[in-house]
Design a protein around this motif. Structure first.
Motif, PDB file in Angstrom:
ATOM      1  N   ASP A 133      31.842  29.146  43.785  1.00  0.00           N
ATOM      2  CA  ASP A 133      32.729  27.976  43.427  1.00  0.00           C
ATOM      3  C   ASP A 133      34.021  28.480  42.915  1.00  0.00           C
ATOM      4  N   VAL A 134      35.121  28.845  43.404  1.00  0.00           N
ATOM      5  CA  VAL A 134      36.320  29.578  43.066  1.00  0.00           C
ATOM      6  C   VAL A 134      36.904  28.547  41.703  1.00  0.00           C
ATOM      7  N   ASP A 135      36.697  27.427  41.841  1.00  0.00           N
ATOM      8  CA  ASP A 135      37.343  26.432  40.845  1.00  0.00           C
ATOM      9  C   ASP A 135      36.717  26.498  39.558  1.00  0.00           C
ATOM     10  N   ALA A 136      35.423  26.428  39.600  1.00  0.00           N
ATOM     11  CA  ALA A 136      34.612  26.755  38.408  1.00  0.00           C
ATOM     12  C   ALA A 136      34.752  28.112  37.783  1.00  0.00           C
ATOM     13  N   ALA A 137      34.799  29.167  38.823  1.00  0.00           N
ATOM     14  CA  ALA A 137      34.774  30.496  38.235  1.00  0.00           C
ATOM     15  C   ALA A 137      36.389  30.679  37.441  1.00  0.00           C
ATOM     16  N   ALA A 138      37.268  29.943  38.185  1.00  0.00           N
ATOM     17  CA  ALA A 138      38.575  30.029  37.344  1.00  0.00           C
ATOM     18  C   ALA A 138      38.540  29.524  35.821  1.00  0.00           C
ATOM     19  N   GLY A 139      37.950  28.474  35.847  1.00  0.00           N
ATOM     20  CA  GLY A 139      37.578  27.568  34.491  1.00  0.00           C
ATOM     21  C   GLY A 139      36.997  28.626  33.522  1.00  0.00           C
ATOM     22  N   GLN A 140      36.004  29.161  34.131  1.00  0.00           N
ATOM     23  CA  GLN A 140      34.932  29.974  33.242  1.00  0.00           C
ATOM     24  C   GLN A 140      35.659  31.235  32.793  1.00  0.00           C
ATOM     25  N   PHE A 141      36.471  31.945  33.890  1.00  0.00           N
ATOM     26  CA  PHE A 141      37.141  33.037  33.252  1.00  0.00           C
ATOM     27  C   PHE A 141      38.287  32.544  32.188  1.00  0.00           C
ATOM     28  N   LEU A 142      38.985  31.830  32.315  1.00  0.00           N
ATOM     29  CA  LEU A 142      40.041  31.239  31.570  1.00  0.00           C
ATOM     30  C   LEU A 142      39.535  31.068  30.341  1.00  0.00           C
ATOM     31  N   ASP A 143      38.403  30.352  29.876  1.00  0.00           N
ATOM     32  CA  ASP A 143      37.649  29.975  28.818  1.00  0.00           C
ATOM     33  C   ASP A 143      37.193  31.440  28.129  1.00  0.00           C
ATOM     34  N   MET A 144      36.699  32.614  28.967  1.00  0.00           N
ATOM     35  CA  MET A 144      36.109  33.670  28.573  1.00  0.00           C
ATOM     36  C   MET A 144      37.193  34.482  27.941  1.00  0.00           C
ATOM     37  N   VAL A 145      38.524  34.640  28.553  1.00  0.00           N
ATOM     38  CA  VAL A 145      39.270  35.493  28.290  1.00  0.00           C
ATOM     39  C   VAL A 145      40.219  35.048  26.998  1.00  0.00           C
ATOM     40  N   LYS A 146      40.162  33.616  26.586  1.00  0.00           N
ATOM     41  CA  LYS A 146      41.014  33.121  25.402  1.00  0.00           C
ATOM     42  C   LYS A 146      40.209  33.033  24.619  1.00  0.00           C
TER      43      LYS A 146
ATOM     44  N   ARG B   2      47.301  23.834  35.459  1.00  0.00           N
ATOM     45  CA  ARG B   2      47.987  24.816  36.335  1.00  0.00           C
ATOM     46  C   ARG B   2      47.507  26.134  36.319  1.00  0.00           C
ATOM     47  N   ALA B   3      47.069  26.760  35.224  1.00  0.00           N
ATOM     48  CA  ALA B   3      46.498  28.058  35.437  1.00  0.00           C
ATOM     49  C   ALA B   3      45.298  28.023  36.319  1.00  0.00           C
ATOM     50  N   ARG B   4      44.376  27.044  35.984  1.00  0.00           N
ATOM     51  CA  ARG B   4      43.204  26.871  36.887  1.00  0.00           C
ATOM     52  C   ARG B   4      43.222  26.842  38.506  1.00  0.00           C
ATOM     53  N   ARG B   5      44.579  26.227  38.775  1.00  0.00           N
ATOM     54  CA  ARG B   5      44.956  25.946  40.157  1.00  0.00           C
ATOM     55  C   ARG B   5      45.407  27.327  40.755  1.00  0.00           C
ATOM     56  N   VAL B   6      46.192  28.083  39.973  1.00  0.00           N
ATOM     57  CA  VAL B   6      46.587  29.304  40.619  1.00  0.00           C
ATOM     58  C   VAL B   6      45.599  30.201  40.611  1.00  0.00           C
ATOM     59  N   LEU B   7      44.559  30.379  39.662  1.00  0.00           N
ATOM     60  CA  LEU B   7      43.492  31.446  39.529  1.00  0.00           C
ATOM     61  C   LEU B   7      42.470  31.233  40.679  1.00  0.00           C
ATOM     62  N   SER B   8      42.390  29.847  40.854  1.00  0.00           N
ATOM     63  CA  SER B   8      41.371  29.438  42.116  1.00  0.00           C
ATOM     64  C   SER B   8      41.916  29.942  43.226  1.00  0.00           C
ATOM     65  N   ARG B   9      43.489  29.866  43.611  1.00  0.00           N
ATOM     66  CA  ARG B   9      43.841  30.311  44.916  1.00  0.00           C
ATOM     67  C   ARG B   9      43.713  31.807  44.903  1.00  0.00           C
ATOM     68  N   TYR B  10      43.961  32.433  43.638  1.00  0.00           N
ATOM     69  CA  TYR B  10      43.636  34.095  43.840  1.00  0.00           C
ATOM     70  C   TYR B  10      42.086  34.326  44.013  1.00  0.00           C
ATOM     71  N   PHE B  11      41.101  33.662  43.426  1.00  0.00           N
ATOM     72  CA  PHE B  11      39.975  34.104  43.459  1.00  0.00           C
ATOM     73  C   PHE B  11      39.664  33.832  45.116  1.00  0.00           C
ATOM     74  N   GLU B  12      40.354  32.571  45.799  1.00  0.00           N
ATOM     75  CA  GLU B  12      39.633  32.466  47.028  1.00  0.00           C
ATOM     76  C   GLU B  12      40.291  33.516  47.966  1.00  0.00           C
ATOM     77  N   ALA B  13      41.404  33.947  47.546  1.00  0.00           N
ATOM     78  CA  ALA B  13      41.991  34.980  48.470  1.00  0.00           C
ATOM     79  C   ALA B  13      40.989  36.531  48.362  1.00  0.00           C
ATOM     80  N   GLU B  14      40.660  36.483  47.498  1.00  0.00           N
ATOM     81  CA  GLU B  14      39.885  37.700  46.916  1.00  0.00           C
ATOM     82  C   GLU B  14      38.440  37.766  47.758  1.00  0.00           C
ATOM     83  N   CYS B  15      38.050  36.389  47.811  1.00  0.00           N
ATOM     84  CA  CYS B  15      36.670  36.386  48.436  1.00  0.00           C
ATOM     85  C   CYS B  15      36.919  36.595  49.903  1.00  0.00           C
ATOM     86  N   ARG B  16      38.126  35.951  50.398  1.00  0.00           N
ATOM     87  CA  ARG B  16      38.356  36.238  51.822  1.00  0.00           C
ATOM     88  C   ARG B  16      38.608  37.933  52.187  1.00  0.00           C
TER      89      ARG B  16
END
Length: 214
Positions: A159-172, A137-151
């Motif tokens: 790859d916004v989905d991969a970036a979302a996973g990478q950020f979540l792993d980093m931040v926790k 759920r967190a990854r899906r939400v963050l992917s949507r945010y990244f996609e909006a910021e890219c636009r």
């Protein structure tokens, strides 16, 4: 009242009953684990009839799903707030990172993680439910945010989905694994804001020194 409860009962009395059942189920799962927990013990602690328990939640899997839906709403609900999509990455990622760390380090949430890690191989439904309502759920939400910021042109991610996973792993990453293993230091040694700021800075700007004039 949680979303999971509101979908199970429509009257005030019914919602209170559902909340008592979920509280009892959470207590039993945390004490005994998923495999050893029984519907009869959950019903005994919740009080009332077993018929109502089965009617509202069906079985142990239904109870665990409802609990995870509630936890997912608590942990990740803020990420789904439309207001977050209007904030610049530096601010949004920092706020989300702090919120995520505070909640995943909660003792009850850590205990739930341990249950899934230990019993998931024998109960694949646990892994699926946990992923869909938690990390997924967190990854899906963050992917949507990244996609909006890219636009908007504020981020450049292939790859916004991969970036979302990478950020979540980093931040926790600073505290989550030690906490799961029971090796987290004293609370005075934990500095979530500083850890999150560094993770956000590295994610957005990198860690390599730039050559002068570049």
């Amino acid at each position: 009242m949680t979303d999971a409860v509101s979908t199970k009962a429509t009257t005030s009395r019914g919602r209170n009953r559902a909340e008592r059942i979920l509280a009892a189920a959470s207590e039993v799962f945390l004490e005994q684990g998923y495999g050893a927990a029984t519907m009869s013990e959950i019903g005994r602690r919740a009080g009332g009839s077993m018929q109502t328990l089965y009617r509202l939640f069906g079985n142990k899997e239904g109870l665990f799903r409802a609990i995870m839906e509630d936890k997912g709403a608590q942990v990740y609900g803020q990420m789904e707030d439309a207001a977050i999509f209007e904030k610049p990455p530096e601010q949004a990622l920092y706020e989300l990172g702090v919120r995520l760390n505070e909640l995943i380090l909660n003792p009850e949430n850590l205990a739930t993680h341990r249950i899934v890690m230990l019993e998931g191989p024998n109960h694949p439904e646990l892994q699926r439910i946990f992923h869909d309502n938690g990390p997924g759920r967190a990854r899906r939400v963050l992917s949507r945010y990244f996609e909006a910021e890219c636009r908007r042109g504020r981020l450049n991610l292939k790859d916004v989905d991969a970036a979302a996973g990478q950020f979540l792993d980093m931040v926790k990453g600073a505290y989550f694994l030690p906490a799961i293993l029971g090796r987290l230091g004293a609370s005075s040694e934990i500095d979530i804001p500083s850890s999150v700021r560094q993770a956000v800075d590295i994610f957005l700007h990198g860690a390599a020194c730039r050559e002068s004039g570049s």
